[in-house]
Enzyme design. Structure first.
Site: not given
Ligand code: NAD
Length: 465
Positions: A219, A253
Site C-alpha cells: 500500500e 496517502c
Molecule cells: P516509510 O516507507 O518510510 O515507512 C514505512 C515502514 O517501513 C515503517 O514501519 C518504517 O520503519 C519501515 N522502514 C523504513 N525504512 C525501511 C527499510 N529500509 N527496510 C524496511 N523497512 C523500512 O513510509 P512513511 O514515511 O512512514 O509513510 C509515508 C508514505 O506512506 C507515503 O508515501 C504515503 O503515501 C504512504 N502511505 C500509503 C498508504 C496507503 O494506504 N496506500 C497509507 C499511508 C501512507
C-alpha cells in the site's frame, strides 16, 4: 518447517518463531473464535480511544484529537464491525460449477488462513494503518506480527499494550524499531507481508520478501491528481478539496497532491480554497495538525523554496506556527520543480492548468499511476470516460478521499502506488489462501479415459475437440 530464522536478531526471531510454532500446532479457528478476538479488540479501542488521540498528538507534536477520532478510531471501529458482520459469509466455501465431463463431482473454493503474516505500518495514521490490516488478518484466521513506524513511538507503545491486553503473544505481537528492524522484519519467511509506506521502501520490502517467495501487499503513495472540469462550480470543488487536502495537514496517502484546472481559473480557485482553509483553521489551532518531524518539516519548506526559486507563486494565509505550516497554494508550477516530481505529503497544493481535457488526461497518464484520482464534473458520461482513460488505485467523482472510508470498496494502488488491496471482502481475501477443492463422486466417468487408449476415446475426443 521451511526457512530457518537462525540468522535473525533475537528481537525479531523469537516472536516470529513462537507464532510459527503455535500455528503448526493449531492452524484452525472457528468463526466464533475469530469474532471473539475482534470483539475484544473493539472493546479495547472503544475504552482507550482518548489514549490513542493523546499518543498520536504527542508523536506529531500537535495532531487534532478530532482527526484521530474521525480518521483512525472511527475507521477502525467501522472496519471491525463490518468485518464481524460479514465473517461467516466470507468464510463459507464458495460452490463452483463443474464441467459436465467431470460430473457428478463437485467443486468449491475454500478460504483458508495463510499462517503467520507480517504487517508493516507508516507514521501518518499510525493506529488505523496498523489495526485495520490486523483486523482483516485476524478475521481470516492468521497470526499477526506488527511493525509500526519508529516516528510515532508513543502510538507504537500503545499498540504493543493493546495487543498484549487483547491477544496471547503467539497470536498477535508488536515489534518496534527503525529501518534496520524493518529490514530484518521484511526478511522473515512470512506467509504474507502487508506493507504500508513509501514506494521507495516498498521496493526494498518486496526485494526482501522475494527471497522467501513471500507474497506481498504494498500500500504505497504517489501523486494523486484532482481534475476539475470547466463546467463544475469552483467554490463547491474548492470546499470539498480543502477538507480532504488539509486533513492531517496533507499527510494522507490519498490527499489531493495537485490540481489540474482550466486555464484562467487558477487565481479564483486559489482564493476560494484558501478562504475555505481560513474558515476551517483560522488560527492553526488544535484542529490543525503539525508536520510529524523536523526532517519532514524541513522537506516541506525546501519544496517551497525550490518552487519559488524556479518561478512559482506561493500563496499562504497566515504564518507558520512551529511545525504547523499553513495551507499553501502554489501557482505557475513546472515539471522542473521538486514538488511536481515527488509526492508532497504535506499542506502544499500546486495548481497546474490545462486548455483541453485531453491534455489534462495526458498529463496524468505521463506520471506514475496514482493511488487515487479525483474528478469533478456533473456530466456522468464524461466522468466515466475520464475513469476509463486513466489508471489509478481508486477514484472519487465530485469529492476526494472518501472511497477510503467505505468498507465495501477495495482499497489499494496500482503500478507505483501499490500491489493488492484490502478493506472489506478484498482484505479478507488478501489474508486468505483460496484453495480449489474438487470433490470426486462415488461413480466417476473419467475412469473411462485411461490407457490403453482405443477407438472409444477417439470417438469422444473427436466430438469434444
Ligand atoms: P516509510 O516507507 O518510510 O515507512 C514505512 C515502514 O517501513 C515503517 O514501519 C518504517 O520503519 C519501515 N522502514 C523504513 N525504512 C525501511 C527499510 N529500509 N527496510 C524496511 N523497512 C523500512 O513510509 P512513511 O514515511 O512512514 O509513510 C509515508 C508514505 O506512506 C507515503 O508515501 C504515503 O503515501 C504512504 N502511505 C500509503 C498508504 C496507503 O494506504 N496506500 C497509507 C499511508 C501512507
Amino acid at each position: 518447517m521451511p526457512d530457518s530464522t537462525s540468522d535473525f536478531p533475537e528481537s525479531v526471531r523469537a516472536p516470529f518463531d513462537l507464532m510459527r510454532q503455535a500455528w503448526s500446532e493449531s492452524p484452525v479457528s472457528t468463526a466464533k473464535e475469530r469474532k471473539q478476538s475482534l470483539t475484544g479488540l473493539l472493546k479495547w479501542v472503544q475504552a482507550n480511544e482518548k489514549r490513542v488521540a493523546v499518543a498520536i498528538d504527542a508523536d506529531f507534536g500537535g495532531r487534532s484529537h478530532h482527526e484521530t477520532r474521525l480518521a483512525e478510531v472511527m475507521i477502525v471501529v467501522n472496519g471491525i464491525k463490518h468485518t464481524r458482520s460479514h465473517l461467516e459469509e466470507w468464510m463459507a466455501p464458495q460452490r463452483r460449477e463443474v464441467w459436465w465431463m467431470l460430473e457428478p463431482a463437485q467443486g468449491a473454493v475454500q478460504r483458508q488462513p495463510l499462517g503467520v503474516v507480517g504487517v508493516m505500518a507508516p507514521w501518518n495514521y499510525p493506529f488505523q494503518l496498523a489495526v485495520l490490516p490486523l483486523v482483516q488478518a485476524l478475521a481470516a484466521g492468521n497470526r499477526v506480527l506488527i511493525k509500526p513506524s519508529e516516528l510515532t513511538p508513543q502510538t507504537s507503545d500503545l499498540l504493543a499494550e493493546m495487543c498484549a491486553a487483547c491477544f496471547p503473544p503467539d497470536q498477535v505481537s508488536v515489534i518496534t524499531g527503525g529501518p534496520e528492524v524493518g529490514a530484518a522484519f521484511s526478511s522473515l519467511p512470512f506467509d504474507h507481508l502487508f506493507f504500508t509506506g513509501s514506494t521507495q521502501v516498498g521496493r526494498l520490502v518486496m526485494q526482501a520478501a522475494a527471497k522467501n517467495l513471500t507474497p506481498v501487499t504494498l500500500e504505497l503513495g504517489g501523486k494523486s491528481p484532482v481534475l476539475i472540469h470547466d463546467s463544475y462550480p469552483l467554490e463547491k470543488a474548492a470546499g470539498r478539496i480543502a477538507t480532504g487536502k488539509w486533513l492531517n495537514a496533507g499527510q494522507t496517502c490519498v490527499a489531493p497532491d495537485y490540481v489540474l484546472l482550466p486555464k484562467g481559473k487558477e487565481q479564483a480557485f486559489a482564493d476560494a480554497i484558501l478562504a475555505q482553509a481560513e474558515k476551517m483553521y483560522p488560527t492553526l489551532g488544535d484542529d490543525y495538525t503539525a508536520i510529524v518531524s523536523e526532517r519532514h518539516h524541513k522537506r516541506q519548506l525546501a519544496l517551497l523554496e525550490d518552487a519559488r526559486a524556479k518561478g512559482a507563486t506561493v500563496i499562504q494565509k497566515g504564518e507558520s506556527k512551529g511545525r504547523k505550516i499553513p495551507p499553501t497554494v502554489v501557482l505557475n508550477v513546472s515539471d522542473e520543480m521538486t514538488l511536481m516530481q515527488e509526492e508532497i505529503f504535506g499542506p502544499i497544493l500546486p495548481i497546474e492548468v490545462y486548455e483541453e481535457l485531453d491534455q489534462a488526461i495526458a498529463r496524468i497518464n505521463s506520471r506514475p499511476r496514482p493511488l487515487a484520482l479525483y474528478y469533478f464534473d456533473h456530466r456522468g458520461k464524461r466522468a466515466e470516460s475520464v475513469l476509463q482513460r486513466t489508471v489509478s488505485g481508486g477514484a472519487v467523482i465530485n469529492d476526494v478521499v472518501l472511497h477510503l472510508a467505505n468498507e465495501e470498496l477495495p482499497f489499494g494502488g496500482v503500478g507505483h502506488s501499490g500491489i493488492g488491496s484490502y478493506h472489506g471482502l478484498e482484505g479478507f481475501q488478501t489474508f486468505s489462501h483460496e484453495k480449489a477443492v474438487f470433490y470426486q463422486s462415488r461413480f466417476a466417468l473419467n475412469g473411462l479415459f485411461k490407457p490403453p487408449y482405443g477407438s472409444f476415446i477417439n470417438f469422444v475426443l473427436d466430438r469434444l475437440i
